[in-house]
Design a protein around this motif. Structure first.
Motif, short mmCIF file in Angstrom:
data_model
loop_
_atom_site.label_atom_id
_atom_site.label_comp_id
_atom_site.label_asym_id
_atom_site.label_seq_id
_atom_site.Cartn_x
_atom_site.Cartn_y
_atom_site.Cartn_z
N PHE A 189 -99.81 -37.20 -52.63
CA PHE A 189 -100.54 -36.42 -53.62
C PHE A 189 -99.58 -36.12 -54.76
N VAL A 190 -99.87 -36.65 -55.97
CA VAL A 190 -98.99 -36.43 -57.12
C VAL A 190 -99.82 -36.03 -58.33
N SER A 191 -99.20 -35.31 -59.27
CA SER A 191 -99.84 -34.92 -60.53
C SER A 191 -99.21 -35.70 -61.67
N VAL A 192 -100.02 -35.98 -62.71
CA VAL A 192 -99.58 -36.82 -63.82
C VAL A 192 -99.29 -35.97 -65.06
N SER A 193 -100.25 -35.20 -65.53
CA SER A 193 -100.16 -34.33 -66.71
C SER A 193 -100.29 -35.10 -68.02
N GLN A 194 -100.30 -34.35 -69.15
CA GLN A 194 -100.54 -34.95 -70.45
C GLN A 194 -99.44 -35.89 -70.88
N LYS A 195 -98.20 -35.56 -70.58
CA LYS A 195 -97.05 -36.39 -70.96
C LYS A 195 -96.38 -36.88 -69.69
N PRO A 196 -96.89 -37.96 -69.13
CA PRO A 196 -96.44 -38.38 -67.79
C PRO A 196 -95.02 -38.95 -67.81
N ASP A 197 -94.25 -38.55 -66.80
CA ASP A 197 -92.96 -39.17 -66.52
C ASP A 197 -93.20 -40.19 -65.41
N ILE A 198 -93.43 -41.42 -65.79
CA ILE A 198 -93.85 -42.45 -64.84
C ILE A 198 -92.81 -42.63 -63.74
N LYS A 199 -91.54 -42.62 -64.11
CA LYS A 199 -90.50 -42.82 -63.09
C LYS A 199 -90.52 -41.70 -62.06
N LYS A 200 -90.66 -40.48 -62.53
CA LYS A 200 -90.70 -39.34 -61.61
C LYS A 200 -91.92 -39.42 -60.70
N ILE A 201 -93.05 -39.84 -61.24
CA ILE A 201 -94.28 -39.97 -60.43
C ILE A 201 -94.08 -41.02 -59.35
N LEU A 202 -93.49 -42.15 -59.69
CA LEU A 202 -93.29 -43.23 -58.72
C LEU A 202 -92.30 -42.80 -57.63
N MET A 203 -91.25 -42.11 -58.02
CA MET A 203 -90.29 -41.61 -57.04
C MET A 203 -90.95 -40.61 -56.10
N ASN A 204 -91.82 -39.77 -56.63
CA ASN A 204 -92.53 -38.81 -55.81
C ASN A 204 -93.42 -39.52 -54.79
N LEU A 205 -94.10 -40.57 -55.24
CA LEU A 205 -94.94 -41.35 -54.32
C LEU A 205 -94.11 -41.97 -53.20
N ILE A 206 -92.97 -42.56 -53.55
CA ILE A 206 -92.12 -43.20 -52.55
C ILE A 206 -91.62 -42.17 -51.53
N SER A 207 -91.26 -40.99 -52.02
CA SER A 207 -90.75 -39.97 -51.10
C SER A 207 -91.80 -39.53 -50.09
N GLN A 208 -93.09 -39.63 -50.46
CA GLN A 208 -94.15 -39.18 -49.56
C GLN A 208 -94.62 -40.26 -48.60
N VAL A 209 -94.57 -41.53 -49.02
CA VAL A 209 -95.09 -42.60 -48.16
C VAL A 209 -94.00 -43.28 -47.35
N SER A 210 -92.74 -43.11 -47.75
CA SER A 210 -91.65 -43.76 -47.02
C SER A 210 -91.20 -42.88 -45.87
N PRO A 211 -91.01 -43.46 -44.69
CA PRO A 211 -90.55 -42.65 -43.55
C PRO A 211 -89.12 -42.15 -43.73
N HIS A 212 -88.37 -42.78 -44.64
CA HIS A 212 -86.96 -42.41 -44.83
C HIS A 212 -86.74 -41.61 -46.11
N GLY A 213 -87.79 -41.40 -46.92
CA GLY A 213 -87.62 -40.65 -48.16
C GLY A 213 -86.80 -41.42 -49.17
#
Length: 1510
Positions: free
Chosen positions: A771-795
Motif C-alpha cells: 500500500f503506497v501513496s503517490v501525491s501531487q508531486k510524486p517521487d517515483i523512486k521513493k514509491i518504487l522502493m516503498n513497494l519493494i520493501s513491502q513485497v520483498s521478504p528481505h526488505g
C-alpha cells in the motif's frame, strides 16, 4: 420502394441500364456500361437527382453531359472514364465538387479549362489528353492550366494521364516518335497549390526539360511522379528539400555522363523510390534515404559497361526490404542480361537486412507501366531512346562522378562462365486483387453517408498494366494519414519479426529482450512525466493553451489591458501624439511588472506582502481597463461601427478642438504614476518573496490508514462488494489476468479509507501485498522502493538506495513475476505517473489485483483500460449514515437533544454527505457547549471556526488547477448554496466576463465547455442531468467546496457575496468588482448605499426578496453581466439607465415574469445574450434588430404563449447562433423569409399555432428559410404546435439538413409517416423526438439504420394491434428510447436477442389487456447494457390476475438481465387534455403517482434531458 434507394451500382449493357431518374434520393451512382461504339449514352435527366454526391461512369461509348448538370449542387465527385461529347459550359457552377476526372485537355475549350479555377473546394483533379486532338488547342489549354493552378487552394491531388482513345507512341532506336506533351508550358507556374500532396504527371503525356522550380514550394507533397529529359544537380537539391516526400517515381530520358549520387541529406521519410533511365547510373552514400523500403529500377543492359558497378552503395539503404529491377532494352543480348542479374544479386550480398530481389529481363523497357491513374485498358510498350553520350547535352551535368570504392569486381567473361549456376531463374511476381480507385472513392462517399454497399469484386489487373505503388502510398490521403498507415505497417512487420525471434531464442534471451524494451518504455515515460510536470507549471502561470489575453482571478485584467494598450499604439494618429506618448509610457510600466506577476503567482504559499502587492495590482488593472474602455467609448460617441483605427480616425480632430486631450493625458499620467509605485514595490520584495514556503505538512492519507473499522459508517456495503470482486478468481483462463480497480471521487469522500478497508479484508488471499501513496508531486523512486520493501521478504538490500528507477522496476517485476499480488496505489494525480508505476506490475496470470484511488476521472479511466477492470465512483453518505456518523462522534449515540435537532439538520445539509466535513464539524462541536447558540455559529461555517484540516484537503484540488480554471471555479461563488447551475448559463457568463479566449481553432463556446467538463473531471463540481450524449446539462457545487470558493474569492476580491445572516461586507482591498446578492435587508442596503458600485462588472440577483432593497441601476456604470434569473416581481424594480451599460454582454430576465422588455435594451450594442424565458414578453422592440452582436436570443416555448413575434429586419442579426421561442404564425411573412439569412444559426426553436389555409404563405416562407439554414450550420431544430393538426410542409424539407444533430416535435400534431429526409443520410442526427400517425416495422428499419442516433422518442397516434419487434440489426448506438401511444389499448413492444446493444434508459407503455394476443414478454433480459427501465402499465380492461402476472414477468426479465437494471412500474391512466379555445380535446396518456420500484444493481439513475410534452 425505389424512391428510398441511396446508392446504385450497375455493371452491364447499355440496353439494360435502369431508369436512374426514378431513384429520386440517389447519393451515389456508378455505371459500368458496354455497348456498340456507335451509341451515345445520354444523361439529359441527370439533373433531377438533386441529392447526388458521387457520379462515376465507365463505358466504351460517348457520353453526353447536359448543361443542366450544374443543378447538382451537392455533387462532390464526377468521374467519367469515357469519351465526352461536350463538357458543360460552366462546370464552376458545381460549388461542392471535390473530385473531377477525367477532364480531357485535348478536347475541351479554353473557357472550360478556365472555369476549373472557380472550383474552390476541388481536392482531386484527374486530367487526360488525346494526341489525336488539335495540338494548338492542347498547348493553349496546358498554358491555361498553369495559370489557374494557383486558384485551386484546396487541391491535394493532381494527375495527368493519356486518354484511352490515344494512339500509343513507341520510341524506336532512332528516337523518331513523338512523346506526349512538353512539360515546359507548366514550368512557369507562379504559385502551385499549397496543399498539394500527390502530383503524378505520366511520362507518356508530360515531359519537362528539367525539374520545374515551383516543385520546391510543395511542402506537403507525399507522392511525386515526374519525367525529365535531363536530371541536373539542382533537381536533386529540389527533391531533397521536399520534407513530406514518401514516394518518388523519377523518369530520366537522357543518360547522364556520370553517376546520380544520393548522400545523407534529404529524403528522410522516403519509403518508395522508382528510378527509370537508359543507364544504371545510381549510387548511394552512407546515410542516404534512411527510410526507403522498396526500390524499383529499370535500365538498358547494354549501357552497363561504362559503370564500374550497376548500382553502388545498396548496402547503405539500411531499411531496404525489396528490390525490383527490369533489365533489358533494344540491342542487349543474353549475356548482358545475365550479367545484370548476377551483378544486382552480388550488390545486396552484404546488405544487413537481406532484401528480397526480383529481376525481370525483358526485350524492351516499359515506360510508365505503374501509372495507376491511367485509364487505358490496353498494353502499351515504351522503349528508352538510345541517347548518344555527348558532353554538350549536359552543360550543367548531374552530380560529378564520385569515386566510390568498389566492393566487388566482376569480369564479364567470368560472369558468362559462372553466371548460369549463380544466377537464379527470373522471378515474376503478379499482384492480385489490386484495389481499384473506383472502390476507394465510392466507399468514401458511402461511409460518409453511413451506408454500406457491397461492390462486385473487380477483375484482376496484370502488373504490366498497373503495377501500382504500394497500397499505403497509392491513395490521395493526407500526409498524416499516410504516415500513420506506414507506421502501422512497420509495427506489423516488427511484431512478425519479434515472433520469429521469440521462437528462436531461449527463455533467458527473451528476458533480456523484455528488459531492453522495458528500459526504452520506462525512459520514454520518465520523459513524459517530466514534460507533464513542466506543462503543469506552465499552465499554473499562463492558463490552458491561452491564445489571447483573458481576465484572471489572480491578477485581474492585466493581460487584456496590455492588449488594449498595444491596440491603441498600433496605428499613428497625429492629433493624439500627446495622449499616445502617455499610453506608451503606461504600457512600458505594465510590461515590466508582468514578469513579476508571473513569478509571484507561482508561489505555493506567498507571504502577506506579496498577497497585498498582487491585490493592489489587480485593483489597478481593473481601474485602468475601465478607463480605457470608457475612453474608447467616448471617442466612438455612442457609435457601434469600426475598430480602434476607425474610431481614432473619426474623432481625433474633435478631441483637440474640445480640449479633451489634456484631460485624457492627465488621467493616463495618473495611472502611470500608480504603475510606477507598484513596480517599485515589487523590486523591494524580490529578495524575500521568491522563497516558497516549505514548512512540513501532515500526510492527509495517514489518518485514514489507521482508523478503527468500528468507527466507520456506511462503508460496509461498498467494502464487501469490492472485496468480493478483488478476491474472486474465476474459472476461465481469461479471468486469471491482473485486473485493475480504480476508486474515484471528490476530496474528502473517503476513497483512501475505502481502499484500505478492501485491502485489509482481501490481503489474506494474496501471496504479497503493498500500500503506497503517490501525491501531487510524486517521487517515483521513493514509491518504487516503498513497494519493494513491502513485497520483498528481505526488505531493502545494501545497494537498493543506489538503484535508478529502471533497476527498481526490473527488481520489482522479478519479485512479483510468479506471485499473486495485491497492490494499492493511493492518491494518483496524473496519467503519466500511473503509466510509469504500472510498468512495475507484471502480467503473470495469477489473478493479481491493483487498486488505485484518484480525484480525477480521466486518471481513473486510464487505470481501467481492460475489459474486466472496474471503476468505482464514490458517493456521499446517505442522510441516515450522515446523521449516524455525526451523532456518534459527538454524543457516542444515535440520538441528539430535541433542541439541537433543527440546527443538526442544517449542519448536515451543509456537509452534504461528505465524511471529512462531518468528522471535522462534529469533532469541533464535541469540544463546545451543547447549546443551540454555539452550534449555530458552527453552522455558519465561518473560516475561523477551526476547520483548517478539511480546508487544506480541499485546497489540494484547488491548488492543482491551472489559473484559467481557478478563475472559472471562483466565479461559481455567484450562485447560492444548492443551486443547479445550467451549463449554457455558466458558459455564456464566463465568455461575457472575458475569462475565455479562442484557442487553436476552437471557438470561445467550445473552450468554455471544455473548462466546464474539466472541472467535473477534476471532481471540483458535480455533474447534474446527464444527457443522452453523456454530457452534463448542469452542475452543482458541494457545500464544502462552495465555502472554500467563497473564501478564496473574497481573498482575491473577485466576487462579493451577500448572504443571509450577514450584517456587513467582508474585509477587502479595493472596490467591489462583482456582486452576488443572495439576501438583502435594510441593514445591508444601508451598507451598500455607502459603497462605490460604479466599478461592479457583474450583478447577480438570485431571489425575488432582494428586489425591494436592491441599489438602483444608476449606481452601476461598468456592468458586463446583469443576471436577474428567478427574480419574480422585477417589474417593481426601476430599470431606467439600463441603456448606459455599453459594455453589457449578458442580460438574463428569465423567470421574472415581466410583460415588456425595458425600452433601453435596444441601446445595448455589445449585448451577446438576451434570455427572456419564463416571462410574459410576446413581442420584441422593432429596434432590437440593430443589436448585431447578439448571439443568443432565448424566449419561452410552452403551451401558454404562441411564441415571440419575429421582428422585421431580423436578417441583419447575422451573428445569431441560438434563437428560441419565436412564433411562425405571429410574425410577418417577410420576417420568416429573413430567417434564412441567419447563416450562423446553430439552434432554432419555434412554435406554430396557425390553423387553416391563411397560413400557407407562412409555411412556405418558413420552409424556404429552413432549407437555407439546413444547408449552413443548423444543428438543432425543435417545433411546438399546441393545436391538433399536421406540419405537412416539413415533409418537404429537401435537400435534407445534413448537419442536423437534434430534431424534436412537441405538441398535438404528427407526421403521417416518417418524412423521406429523415433517413440514414443524416449522419449527425443523435436526438430524435417524432410523432407519427402509425409506426410500422419499416419505420423501425429506417430509424435503426441512422448511424449516430443516441436518443429516440417515438409517439404513435393510432391504434396498433400488432407488436413492434426490435431485432439485432439496427440501433447499434441508441442509448435512450421513449415509446408512447396516444390511442389505448395498443400493441406492445418486443426486444429480440441482440437488439439495442447500447441501450441504457428505456421508457414505454405496456398494455396489459393485449397480452392475451401474444403473451407477457417484453424481452428486457436481451438488453445487455440497460440501467433504467420505466414501464407504464395501462391496466384498463385487464383482469387483476393478468396485471399481477405482467408485473412479475417484467421483474423476472429484469432479474435475468446480467446488468440488473433498475425497473420502475407505474400505472398509466387517461385524462382529458386541454389544448386551447376552439381546439378539440384529445385523449393522451399520463403517468400515475403510485410506483413500485425494483431496485437492482446497476448504479444510480441518470437523468436525461427530455422535454417530451405530449
Amino acid at each position: 420502394m425505389m424512391t428510398q434507394v441511396r446508392s446504385l451500382i450497375f455493371f452491364g449493357f447499355l440496353n439494360c441500364v435502369p431508369s436512374f431518374v426514378e431513384y429520386k434520393l440517389l447519393r451515389v451512382l456508378i455505371l459500368h456500361i458496354w455497348a456498340d461504339q456507335s451509341k451515345i449514352f445520354d444523361l439529359t435527366r441527370i439533373s433531377e437527382l438533386f441529392q447526388l454526391r458521387y457520379l462515376k461512369i465507365d463505358c466504351n461509348i460517348t457520353v453526353h453531359l447536359p448543361d443542366e448538370i450544374q443543378q447538382l449542387r451537392f455533387l462532390e465527385t464526377l468521374e467519367l472514364h469515357a469519351p465526352v461529347s461536350d463538357m458543360p459550359s460552366d462546370i464552376s457552377c458545381l460549388p461542392l465538387l471535390r473530385t473531377l476526372g477525367y477532364f480531357d485537355l485535348g478536347k475541351n475549350s479554353i473557357e472550360n479549362v478556365q472555369s476549373l479555377g472557380e472550383l474552390n473546394n476541388l481536392q482531386d483533379l484527374h486530367l487526360t489528353w488525346s494526341n489525336i486532338a488539335d495540338p494548338d488547342n492542347l498547348k493553349n489549354n496546358m498554358q491555361c492550366l498553369g495559370s489557374i493552378l494557383r486558384k485551386l487552394s484546396n487541391l491535394k491531388s493532381l494527375t495527368l494521364v493519356r486518354a484511352a482513345s490515344s494512339h500509343p507512341d513507341v520510341l524506336d532506336d532512332a528516337g523518331g516518335a513523338i512523346l506526349g506533351i512538353t512539360g515546359d508550358v507548366l514550368s512557369s507556374v507562379s504559385s502551385p497549390p499549397p496543399l498539394l500532396q500527390r502530383l503524378e504527371l505520366s511520362g507518356r503525356c508530360c515531359i519537362f526539360a528539367s525539374l520545374p522550380e515551383w516543385t520546391k514550394e510543395l511542402g506537403n507533397l507525399c507522392i511525386l511522379k515526374i519525367s525529365v529529359r535531363k536530371l541536373l544537380r539542382k533537381d536533386i537539391d529540389i527533391l531533397k528539400g521536399l520534407p513530406a516526400l514518401m514516394a518518388l517515381s523519377l523518369y530520366v530520358w537522357t543518360a547522364p555522363v556520370g553517376k546520380v549520387v544520393f548522400d545523407s541529406e534529404g529524403f528522410s521519410i522516403l519509403k518508395y523510390f522508382r528510378f527509370t533511365c537508359a543507364a544504371p547510373c545510381l549510387a548511394f552514400l552512407i546515410g542516404s534515404m534512411p527510410s526507403v523500403r522498396e526500390l524499383k529500377l529499370a535500365f538498358n543492359a547494354n549501357r552497363m559497361e561504362q559503370y564500374s558497378q550497376i548500382v553502388a552503395g545498396l548496402e547503405y539503404l539500411i531499411e531496404l526490404k525489396e528490390i525490383t529491377a527490369k533489365v533489358g532494352g533494344t540491342g542487349a543480348d543474353e549475356s548482358d542480361k545475365r550479367y545484370a542479374v548476377s551483378a544486382l544479386s552480388g550488390a545486396i550480398a552484404n546488405h544487413p537486412c537481406s532484401p528480397i530481389i526480383t529481376v525481370q529481363c525483358v526485350d524492351r523497357i516499359l515506360y510508365g507501366e505503374d501509372d495507376t491513374s491511367a485509364v487505358t485498358q490496353e498494353q502499351e510498350h515504351w522503349t528508352l531512346e538510345e541517347e548518344h553520350e555527348m558532353q554538350e547535352e549536359s552543360l550543367d551535368p548531374l552530380p560529378e562522378l564520385v569515386p566510390i570504392p568498389s566492393t566487388q569486381t566482376q569480369m564479364r567473361d567470368g560472369s558468362q562462365n559462372g553466371g548460369t549456376d549463380s544466377s537464379r531463374e527470373v522471378l515474376t511476381q503478379t499482384r492480385e486483387g489490386v484495389q481499384d480507385e473506383l472502390i476507394e472513392r465510392s466507399m468514401e462517399v458511402l461511409t460518409y453517408e453511413q451506408e454500406h454497399v457491397t461492390l462486385e469484386r473487380q477483375h484482376e489487373i496484370h502488373e504490366e498494366l498497373l503495377d501500382p505503388l504500394p497500397e499505403v502510398l497509392s491513395t490521395s490521403s493526407t500526409q498524416t494519414q499516410v504516415r500513420e498507415e506506414v507506421r502501422d505497417g512497420e509495427i506489423e512487420r516488427s511484431m512478425e519479426v519479434l515472433t520469429q525471434e521469440q521462437e528462436q531464442h531461449t527463455l533467458e534471451q527473451q528476458d533480456d529482450m523484455t528488459d531492453r524494451v522495458l528500459n526504452v518504455q520506462i525512459g520514454t515515460l520518465m520523459e513524459v512525466l517530466a514534460q507533464e510536470e513542466q506543462w503543469r507549471n506552465n499552465m499554473q502561470n499562463s492558463g490552458i493553451g491561452r491564445s489571447m489575453a483573458v481576465v484572471s482571478a489572480s491578477h485581474g485584467t492585466l493581460d487584456p489591458l496590455l492588449d488594449k494598450l498595444n491596440a491603441l499604439l498600433a496605428e499613428e494618429y497625429g492629433n493624439l501624439e500627446g495622449v499616445l506618448h502617455e499610453v506608451s509610457a503606461l504600457k512600458s510600466e505594465l510590461t515590466l511588472m508582468h514578469t513579476a506577476v508571473r513569478k509571484y503567482t507561482m508561489l505555493e504559499d506567498p507571504d502577506v506582502q506579496v498577497k497585498l502587492w498582487l491585490s493592489l495590482l489587480r485593483e489597478f488593472s481593473y481601474d485602468a481597463e475601465d478607463y480605457i474602455d470608457k475612453f474608447i467609448h467616448q471617442l466612438d460617441n455612442g457609435g457601434h461601427h469600426g475598430g480602434f483605427k476607425q474610431i481614432f480616425g473619426k474623432t481625433a480632430c474633435q478631441l483637440k478642438t474640445l480640449g479633451s486631450q489634456h484631460e485624457i493625458a492627465e488621467k493616463i499620467d495618473e495611472l502611470k504614476d500608480r504603475a510606477k509605485n507598484l513596480k517599485a514595490s515589487s523590486y523591494k520584495m524580490d529578495d524575500t518573496a521568491c522563497i516558497t514556503s516549505c514548512h512540513s505538512t501532515v500526510d492527509p492519507q495517514l489518518a485514514a490508514l489507521f482508523v478503527d473499522s468500528a468507527h466507520l459508517v456506511g462503508i460496509d456495503s461498498p467494502r464487501d462488494d469490492l472485496a468480493k470482486w478483488t478476491v474472486e478468481v474465476g474459472n476461465s483462463s481469461a479471468k486469471h489476468h491482473c485486473r485493475m480497480l480504480s476508486i474515484v471521487g471528490f476530496g474528502g469522500l473517503g476513497k483512501t479509507t475505502l481502499a484500505n478497508e478492501v485491502y485489509r479484508k482481501a490481503k489474506g488471499h494474496f501471496h504479497c501485498q503493498a500500500f503506497v501513496s503517490v501525491s501531487q508531486k510524486p517521487d517515483i523512486k521513493k514509491i518504487l522502493m516503498n513497494l519493494i520493501s513491502q513485497v520483498s521478504p528481505h526488505g531493502f538490500t545494501k545497494d537498493t538506495y543506489n538503484w535508478d528507477k529502471m533497476r527498481l522496476i526490473r527488481e520489482l517485476r522479478e519479485l512479483l513475476k510468479d506471485k499473486r499480488y495485491l497492490v494499492v496505489i493511493d492518491d494518483i494525480w496524473s496519467i503519466s505517473a500511473w503509466n510509469i508505476i504500472k510498468c512495475a506490475f507484471p502480467e503473470n496470470n495469477c489473478s493479481s489485483r491493483v487498486i488505485t484511488t484518484t480525484r480525477i476521472i480521466e486518471v481513473a479511466r486510464s487505470c481501467c483500460m481492460g475489459q474486466d477492470d472496474r471503476m468505482y465512483e464514490m458517493q456521499p453518505l446517505s442522510d441516515f449514515h450522515s446523521k449516524r456518523l455525526f451523532l456518534r462522534r459527538i454524543f457516542g449515540s444515535k440520538d441528539s437533544p430535541d433542541m439541537l435537532e433543527e440546527v443538526s439538520n442544517e449542519i448536515l445539509k451543509k456537509c452534504g454527505g461528505l465524511p471529512l466535513a462531518i468528522i471535522s464539524v462534529s469533532s469541533l462541536l464535541a469540544n463546545r457547549p451543547a447549546n443551540k447558540e454555539e452550534w449555530e455559529k458552527v453552522s455558519a461555517l465561518d473560516k475561523d471556526i477551526g476547520l483548517e484540516e478539511m480546508n487544506r484537503i480541499l485546497c489540494l484540488s484547488y491548488n492543482a488547477l491551472p489559473d484559467n480554471l481557478k478563475t472559472c471555479l471562483l466565479y461559481l461563488s455567484n450562485f447560492p448554496e444548492g443551486c443547479v447551475i445550467e451549463r449554457e448559463r455558466l458558459v455564456r457568463r464566463w465568455i461575457a466576463e472575458g475569462f475565455i479566449s479562442e484557442n487553436h481553432g476552437q471557438s470561445q463556446q467550445e473552450v468554455a465547455e471544455w473548462y466546464f467538463y474539466e472541472l467535473i473531471n477534476r471532481s471540483m463540481i458535480q455533474a447534474v442531468d446527464i444527457c443522452y450524449d453523456g454530457k452534463a446539462r448542469a452542475c452543482r457545487v458541494h457545500n464544502m467546496m462552495l465555502e472554500l470558493i467563497i473564501s478564496k474569492s473574497a481573498e482575491d476580491n473577485f466576487v462579493m457575496v451577500i448572504r443571509s445572516r450577514q450584517t456587513g461586507l467582508v474585509n477587502r482591498h479595493g472596490c467591489i468588482r462583482r456582486l452576488s446578492v443572495q439576501h438583502i435587508d435594510q441593514n445591508i442596503a444601508s451598507v451598500l448605499a455607502n459603497e462605490d458600485l460604479s466599478h461592479v462588472r457583474s450583478l447577480t440577483v438570485t431571489s425575488s426578496s432582494c428586489i425591494e432593497h436592491l441599489p438602483s441601476l444608476a449606481c452601476f456604470e461598468n456592468l458586463r453581466v446583469l443576471d436577474f434569473e428567478g427574480c419574480d416581481g422585477l417589474e417593481k424594480y426601476h430599470m431606467k439607465g439600463l441603456g448606459k451599460f455599453f459594455q453589457l454582454k449578458y442580460l438574463s430576465l428569465r423567470g421574472t415574469w415581466i410583460s415588456h422588455l425595458p425600452s433601453e435594451v435596444v441601446m445595448l450594442r455589445n449585448l451577446e445574450t438576451l434570455d427572456i424565458r419564463e416571462t410574459h414578453v410576446e413581442e420584441l422592440p422593432a429596434e432590437i434588430v440593430h443589436l448585431t452582436k447578439l448571439q443568443h436570443l432565448i424566449a419561452s416555448t410552452d403551451y401558454v404563449m404562441p411564441g415571440i413575434k419575429i421582428p422585421d429586419g431580423i436578417g441583419n442579426m447575422r451573428n445569431l447562433r441560438v434563437l428560441l421561442g419565436c412564433g411562425i404564425s405571429s410574425g410577418s411573412v417577410g420576417a420568416l423569409e429573413e430567417l434564412g439569412n441567419l447563416t450562423n444559426l446553430n439552434e432554432l426553436d419555434v412554435q406554430y399555432w396557425g390553423i387553416g389555409s391563411e397560413y400557407k404563405r407562412h409555411e412556405d416562407r418558413f420552409l424556404s428559410s429552413l432549407i437555407k439554414l439546413g444547408s449552413c450550420k443548423l444543428q438543432s431544430f425543435r417545433i411546438w404546435r399546441k393545436c391538433p393538426g399536421d406540419v405537412k410542409f416539413l415533409e418537404s424539407w429537401l435537400p435534407p439538413p445534413f448537419s442536423l444533430q437534434r430534431f424534436e416535435m412537441s405538441g398535438c400534431y404528427s407526421f403521417k409517416w416518417i418524412p423521406c429526409w429523415i433517413s440514414p443520410a443524416l449522419t449527425s442526427l443523435a436526438y430524435l423526438e417524432i410523432n407519427i400517425v402509425e409506426v410500422t416495422q419499416t419505420d423501425l428499419c429506417i430509424l435503426g439504420e441512422m448511424p449516430a442516433l443516441l436518443h429516440l422518442g417515438l409517439t404513435c397516434q393510432t391504434f396498433r394491434k400488432e407488436r413492434l419487434i426490435f431485432y439485432s440489426r439496427g440501433f447499434q448506438h441508441l442509448k435512450e428510447f421513449v415509446y408512447d401511444v396516444s390511442v389505448l389499448p395498443s400493441g406492445n413492444l418486443l426486444f429480440m436477442e441482440g437488439a439495442l446493444p447500447m441501450l441504457e434508459d428505456l421508457s414505454l407503455i405496456y398494455c396489459v389487456s393485449m397480452v392475451n394476443a401474444y403473451g407477457f414478454f417484453l424481452g428486457i433480459e436481451h438488453l445487455p447494457r440497460l440501467k433504467n427501465a420505466q414501464v407504464r402499465l395501462y391496466k384498463q380492461g385487464a383482469a387483476s390476475s393478468d396485471i399481477a402476472s405482467a408485473e412479475v414477468t417484467i421483474r423476472n426479465e429484469a432479474d435475468d438481465n446480467p446488468n440488473r437494471p433498475r425497473v420502475t412500474l407505474v400505472e398509466h391512466v387517461k385524462r382529458e387534455d386541454y389544448c386551447s379555445d376552439g381546439c378539440p380535446n384529445r385523449t393522451v396518456a399520463v403517468e400515475g403517482l403510485d410506483a413500485n420500484t425494483t431496485n437492482q444493481k446497476g448504479g444510480s439513475r441518470k437523468t436525461t434531458n427530455q422535454t417530451t410534452n405530449r
